[in-house]
Design a protein around this motif. Structure first.
Motif, short mmCIF file in Angstrom:
data_model
loop_
_atom_site.label_atom_id
_atom_site.label_comp_id
_atom_site.label_asym_id
_atom_site.label_seq_id
_atom_site.Cartn_x
_atom_site.Cartn_y
_atom_site.Cartn_z
N LEU A 6 7.24 0.57 5.77
CA LEU A 6 8.52 0.83 5.12
C LEU A 6 8.87 2.30 5.18
O LEU A 6 10.02 2.69 5.35
N TYR A 7 7.81 3.12 5.04
CA TYR A 7 8.04 4.56 5.08
C TYR A 7 6.83 5.24 5.70
O TYR A 7 5.70 4.90 5.39
N LEU A 8 7.10 6.20 6.59
CA LEU A 8 6.03 7.03 7.12
C LEU A 8 6.63 8.41 7.36
O LEU A 8 7.74 8.53 7.90
N SER A 9 5.90 9.45 6.95
CA SER A 9 6.40 10.82 7.09
C SER A 9 7.02 11.03 8.46
O SER A 9 6.45 10.62 9.47
N LYS A 10 8.15 11.67 8.47
CA LYS A 10 8.83 12.10 9.71
C LYS A 10 9.43 10.97 10.53
O LYS A 10 10.06 11.20 11.54
N ASN A 62 13.53 8.62 -1.18
CA ASN A 62 12.40 8.68 -0.27
C ASN A 62 11.40 9.74 -0.72
O ASN A 62 11.80 10.76 -1.28
N PRO A 63 10.11 9.51 -0.45
CA PRO A 63 9.11 10.54 -0.76
C PRO A 63 9.30 11.73 0.19
O PRO A 63 10.06 11.64 1.15
N ASP A 64 8.62 12.83 -0.12
CA ASP A 64 8.64 13.95 0.82
C ASP A 64 7.69 13.68 1.98
O ASP A 64 7.96 14.02 3.13
N GLU A 65 6.56 13.05 1.63
CA GLU A 65 5.56 12.75 2.65
C GLU A 65 4.76 11.53 2.24
O GLU A 65 4.76 11.15 1.07
N GLY A 66 4.05 10.96 3.21
CA GLY A 66 3.15 9.86 2.89
C GLY A 66 3.51 8.60 3.67
O GLY A 66 4.16 8.67 4.72
N ARG A 67 3.02 7.46 3.15
CA ARG A 67 3.36 6.20 3.81
C ARG A 67 3.43 5.07 2.79
O ARG A 67 2.77 5.12 1.74
N ILE A 68 4.27 4.09 3.07
CA ILE A 68 4.38 2.90 2.23
C ILE A 68 4.41 1.71 3.18
O ILE A 68 5.21 1.68 4.11
N THR A 69 3.51 0.75 2.97
CA THR A 69 3.56 -0.46 3.81
C THR A 69 3.53 -1.68 2.91
O THR A 69 2.99 -1.65 1.81
N LEU A 70 4.19 -2.74 3.39
CA LEU A 70 4.22 -4.01 2.66
C LEU A 70 3.84 -5.10 3.64
O LEU A 70 4.53 -5.31 4.65
N ASN A 71 2.73 -5.79 3.36
CA ASN A 71 2.21 -6.82 4.27
C ASN A 71 2.16 -6.31 5.70
O ASN A 71 2.65 -6.95 6.64
N GLU A 130 0.85 -1.20 0.00
CA GLU A 130 0.00 0.00 0.00
C GLU A 130 0.88 1.23 0.00
O GLU A 130 1.84 1.30 0.77
N LEU A 131 0.53 2.19 -0.86
CA LEU A 131 1.29 3.43 -0.77
C LEU A 131 0.43 4.65 -1.07
O LEU A 131 -0.56 4.60 -1.81
N ALA A 132 0.82 5.73 -0.41
CA ALA A 132 0.22 7.06 -0.65
C ALA A 132 1.35 8.04 -0.41
O ALA A 132 1.78 8.23 0.72
N ILE A 133 1.89 8.59 -1.50
CA ILE A 133 3.09 9.41 -1.34
C ILE A 133 3.01 10.70 -2.15
O ILE A 133 2.30 10.78 -3.15
N THR A 134 3.77 11.68 -1.69
CA THR A 134 4.01 12.87 -2.51
C THR A 134 5.51 13.11 -2.53
O THR A 134 6.21 12.83 -1.56
N LYS A 135 5.97 13.58 -3.69
CA LYS A 135 7.39 13.93 -3.80
C LYS A 135 7.53 15.00 -4.87
O LYS A 135 7.03 14.87 -5.98
N LYS A 136 8.24 16.06 -4.51
CA LYS A 136 8.43 17.16 -5.46
C LYS A 136 9.59 16.84 -6.39
O LYS A 136 10.68 16.51 -5.94
N THR A 151 0.44 10.44 -5.45
CA THR A 151 -0.26 9.24 -5.91
C THR A 151 -0.51 8.27 -4.77
O THR A 151 0.21 8.29 -3.77
N ALA A 152 -1.58 7.48 -4.92
CA ALA A 152 -1.91 6.48 -3.90
C ALA A 152 -2.53 5.27 -4.59
O ALA A 152 -3.40 5.44 -5.44
N PHE A 153 -2.01 4.09 -4.29
CA PHE A 153 -2.66 2.88 -4.79
C PHE A 153 -2.22 1.68 -3.97
O PHE A 153 -1.24 1.75 -3.22
N ASN A 154 -2.98 0.58 -4.09
CA ASN A 154 -2.64 -0.67 -3.41
C ASN A 154 -2.40 -1.75 -4.44
O ASN A 154 -2.99 -1.73 -5.51
N VAL A 155 -1.52 -2.68 -4.09
CA VAL A 155 -1.28 -3.81 -4.99
C VAL A 155 -1.41 -5.09 -4.17
O VAL A 155 -0.66 -5.30 -3.22
N ALA A 156 -2.38 -5.92 -4.54
CA ALA A 156 -2.52 -7.22 -3.87
C ALA A 156 -1.59 -8.21 -4.57
O ALA A 156 -0.64 -7.79 -5.22
N GLU A 157 -1.89 -9.50 -4.49
CA GLU A 157 -1.02 -10.49 -5.15
C GLU A 157 -1.33 -10.49 -6.64
O GLU A 157 -1.84 -11.45 -7.19
#
Lengths: 205, 225
Positions: free
Chosen positions: A61-65, A48-57, A3-9, A17-23
């Motif tokens: 993996l990434y969360l702002s700040k 790394n993005p400027d902001e947002g979050r990325i998770t895998l299972n 799952e991801l929802a990120i912004t990057k300049k 952009t934000a989207f999810n990817v299943a199997e």
């Protein structure tokens, strides 16, 4: 599930952009310079993005700040456009570099059928063979997700179709989220369970 | 014939080359692919000894390491250790003067291959340390080796800065270039000729070997179908 929802300049526009990817295989489709590779690099942790979050299972993996999980610990396979094989190592050493389970790699090698080139160096094998080696090398690390950046763009038509079929076959055995970047619509349609259209860093419906 | 200048030269150039290998590679790797403010200024300072007359470098080193200088006085007081007029001073002179050659070669070497090769290794779970030793270093090695040969040759030929910081003390700081100069000064043309020929032989072999070796390497990477 990725799952991801990120912004990057970026220089001329922003990725938002934000989207999810299943199997499944999700294709990021769009013109060159739309930010597709940057999105893959954010997921892999190469940037790394400027902001947002990325998770895998459900693993963050990434969360702002917060301090992002480093590339080495993300367990995400990445197939680069030019394959990035290690030129000073044989095919076998390339595959063994991040290998986790010897038996599995053995199986992959025989499924894809590259036993005859194991002792050669990358500059001694064809484009299609490089592509296969890079794919096996990425899968040998038993990734939880796989990123493919224009993996078939430098292959001739016949080899491309073979490699595409192999990818589908591998994915039917190995159910992990796969994100593939391409600007070839035929390829997107053939391989993608879903196609996301990206323009100037944003998803279009 | 007294062969001390040869042994002394080899010792000094050898140690200087080892120091330059470590620091030149380190700085080049750190600076080659990272962008940060002030990078160009740091790079210019690192390259400065290449364009400055060796006497200027020698003057600077004499100021720093002299018994009243900022580093020299500390070493003197703390360890009763003097750098000026010793062979260690000659090592420092050779190191500083030869450093830019290694830095330049190493810097080019680390930018000479696709960065994604390192990235691929990282995505495969390799630590940064492992990536450096198994990927970056071997791929940059031809360039690093070229830098090493140039460094050694430059260190072997160092005269101006060495004379200023280490002086001419027979059998103590008498490297081949110094031996030549003072042999000529005292009219001993036989010794001067001997040392001139021997240093030409060493320099020529180093360059010849380097050319042969790098030519062979280029062949290996292009024609190996």
């Amino acid at each position: 599930m990725l799952e991801l929802a990120i912004t990057k300049k970026l220089k001329n526009f922003s990725i938002d952009t934000a989207f999810n990817v299943a199997e499944e295989i999700v294709v990021l489709f769009g013109p060159s310079g739309a930010g597709k590779t940057t999105i893959l690099n954010c997921i892999a942790g190469l940037t790394n993005p400027d902001e947002g979050r990325i998770t895998l299972n459900n693993r963050r993996l990434y969360l702002s700040k917060e301090k992002p999980i480093p590339v080495q610990k993300r367990n995400i396979g990445y197939l680069f456009q030019d394959y990035a094989l290690f030129p000073h190592m044989t095919v076998k050493k390339n595959i063994d570099y991040g290998m986790k389970d010897k038996a599995l790699v053995h199986k992959l090698i025989s499924v894809i059928g590259i036993e005859h080139i194991l002792d050669r160096y990358p500059q001694q094998i064809s484009g299609g063979e490089k592509q296969r080696v890079a794919l096996i090398r990425a899968l040998a690390t038993e990734p939880e997700a796989l990123l493919l950046d224009e993996p078939f763009s430098s292959l001739d038509d016949k080899t491309r179709e073979e490699c595409q079929r192999e990818l589908l076959r591998l994915h039917s055995i190995w159910k992990i989220p796969i994100i593939m970047v391409t600007h070839d619509y035929k390829e997107a349609e053939m391989l993608g369970n879903r196609i996301l259209l990206i323009r100037q860093g944003k998803l279009e419906k | 014939m007294n062969y001390t200048p040869l042994l002394l030269s080899l010792k000094i150039a050898g140690i200087a080359t080892c120091i330059v290998l470590v620091f030149g590679t380190l700085f080049a790797r750190l600076l080659a692919r990272n962008q940060f403010p002030g990078k160009r200024i740091i790079e210019s300072i690192l390259m400065l000894p290449l364009v400055l007359p060796p006497t200027v470098v020698g003057f600077g080193l004499l100021y720093l390491f002299g018994n009243n200088g900022p580093i020299g006085s500390i070493l003197m007081q703390a360890f009763d250790f003097q750098i000026v007029f010793t062979w260690i001073g000659a090592v420092i002179a050779a190191t500083v003067v030869a450093f830019p050659l290694m830095y330049q070669s190493a810097s080019a070497a680390f930018q000479n291959y696709d960065r994604n090769i390192e990235n691929a290794a990282l995505t495969m779970g390799a630590s940064k340390f492992r990536v450096f030793w198994t990927i970056s270093f071997p791929l940059a090695w031809p360039g690093l080796l070229a830098g090493l040969v140039l460094t050694f040759a430059r260190a072997l030929g160092e005269f101006g800065a060495t004379l200023m910081i280490a002086g001419y003390i027979p059998n103590k700081t008498e490297t081949i270039p110094l031996a030549i100069y003072f042999a000529v000064e005292t009219g001993n043309s036989e010794a001067a000729t001997f040392w001139v020929l021997s240093i030409i032989a060493v320099g020529f072999s180093a360059i010849l070997w380097l050319n042969w070796w790098s030519g062979r390497n280029i062949l290996k990477f292009t024609n190996d179908k």
